[in-house]
Design a protein around this motif. Structure first.
Motif, short mmCIF file in Angstrom:
data_model
loop_
_atom_site.label_atom_id
_atom_site.label_comp_id
_atom_site.label_asym_id
_atom_site.label_seq_id
_atom_site.Cartn_x
_atom_site.Cartn_y
_atom_site.Cartn_z
N UNK A 38 0.82 -1.21 0.00
CA UNK A 38 0.00 0.00 0.00
C UNK A 38 0.86 1.26 0.00
N UNK A 39 1.85 1.30 0.89
CA UNK A 39 2.65 2.52 1.03
C UNK A 39 3.60 2.74 -0.14
N UNK A 40 4.30 1.68 -0.56
CA UNK A 40 5.21 1.85 -1.69
C UNK A 40 4.45 1.95 -3.01
N UNK A 41 3.26 1.37 -3.05
CA UNK A 41 2.41 1.56 -4.22
C UNK A 41 2.01 3.02 -4.36
N UNK A 42 1.72 3.66 -3.22
CA UNK A 42 1.37 5.08 -3.24
C UNK A 42 2.55 5.93 -3.69
N UNK A 43 3.76 5.55 -3.26
CA UNK A 43 4.96 6.27 -3.70
C UNK A 43 5.15 6.12 -5.21
N UNK A 44 4.91 4.91 -5.72
CA UNK A 44 5.06 4.66 -7.15
C UNK A 44 4.07 5.51 -7.96
N UNK A 45 2.83 5.60 -7.48
CA UNK A 45 1.82 6.42 -8.16
C UNK A 45 2.25 7.89 -8.16
N UNK A 46 2.75 8.36 -7.02
CA UNK A 46 3.23 9.74 -6.93
C UNK A 46 4.37 10.00 -7.91
N UNK A 47 5.29 9.04 -8.03
CA UNK A 47 6.41 9.21 -8.96
C UNK A 47 5.93 9.31 -10.40
N UNK A 48 4.98 8.46 -10.77
CA UNK A 48 4.45 8.48 -12.13
C UNK A 48 3.80 9.83 -12.43
N UNK A 49 3.09 10.36 -11.46
CA UNK A 49 2.38 11.62 -11.67
C UNK A 49 3.29 12.84 -11.61
N UNK A 50 4.43 12.71 -10.93
CA UNK A 50 5.29 13.88 -10.71
C UNK A 50 6.74 13.62 -11.12
N UNK A 51 6.94 12.80 -12.15
CA UNK A 51 8.29 12.39 -12.53
C UNK A 51 9.12 13.59 -13.00
N UNK A 52 10.25 13.80 -12.33
CA UNK A 52 11.17 14.87 -12.69
C UNK A 52 12.50 14.60 -11.99
N UNK A 53 13.51 15.40 -12.33
CA UNK A 53 14.79 15.23 -11.66
C UNK A 53 14.66 15.54 -10.16
N UNK A 54 13.77 16.46 -9.82
CA UNK A 54 13.57 16.80 -8.40
C UNK A 54 12.98 15.63 -7.63
N UNK A 55 11.94 15.00 -8.18
CA UNK A 55 11.31 13.89 -7.46
C UNK A 55 12.26 12.70 -7.36
N UNK A 56 13.08 12.51 -8.38
CA UNK A 56 14.06 11.42 -8.31
C UNK A 56 15.07 11.69 -7.19
#
Length: 203
Positions: A75-93
């Protein structure tokens, strides 16, 4: 200025900023969900094996809480993965890398302790080891988490240390894990939701 040096300097600035800014990949609902899962798992343990005694009971206990852990991680890492997909950038990485460096050691340590204690048959030490490792992980990542997390991390560490000294298998009784991880994760979820709320909507 050399372009390569400029890029390196920019990356360093991003890393420094990420190390002191709240990691926005965390999900309040996911944390609440994992807290609720721990509370429900406590009820399952109460119905199946409220106070484990013997190898068969220990196996059931471990199965219940490993299943709870698997759900919480998904649940928690799935939420992180969704956030990354929606906000993918050098900053989020950069933010993700910083968070991983802070949190992963405690996760790996918890896994190592779990394997070692299971191999040695020291099942009664599991809840304490889990709580201490989680508390240390929260403290290590305190600059990336909402305000108030230091208190929660210290509470996990203190409760875990106390459980390590519990006689025999007393730490395995059904209410211990819901009291620590169930309530603890629920509070963390509330802190994240409050921190994510628009400023005008905050109490």
């Amino acid at each position: 200025m050399d372009v390569t040096r400029a890029i390196a300097d920019l990356d360093e600035v991003r890393s420094r900023l990420a190390s002191v800014q709240r990691f926005r990949g965390l999900s309040g609902p996911a944390a609440l969900g994992s807290g609720m899962a721990a509370l429900v798992s406590g009820l399952v343990q109460f119905a199946v094996v409220p106070s484990p005694r013997g190898a068969e009971d220990y196996s059931r206990y471990v199965a219940i809480w490993i299943a709870c852990l698997a759900f919480a991680l998904a649940v928690n890492y799935g939420a992180v993965a969704v956030w990354l997909v929606r906000n993918w950038s050098s900053r989020t990485r950069t933010e993700l890398k910083t968070a991983a460096i802070a949190i992963v050691p405690s996760v790996v340590g918890g896994g190592a302790f779990t394997g070692a204690l299971l191999a040695r048959g020291e099942i009664g030490l599991l809840p304490g080891a889990w709580a201490v490792c989680y508390g240390l992980g929260l403290l290590a990542a305190r600059t990336l988490l909402p305000r108030g997390i230091v208190t929660i991390g210290l509470a996990f560490a203190v409760l875990g240390s106390t459980l390590l000294f519990a006689a025999g298998t007393n730490a395995l009784v059904w209410w211990v894990m819901p009291l620590t991880f169930g309530i603890g994760q629920t509070i963390i979820g509330v802190l994240i939701l409050r921190d994510d709320a628009p400023r005008g909507a905050r109490p």
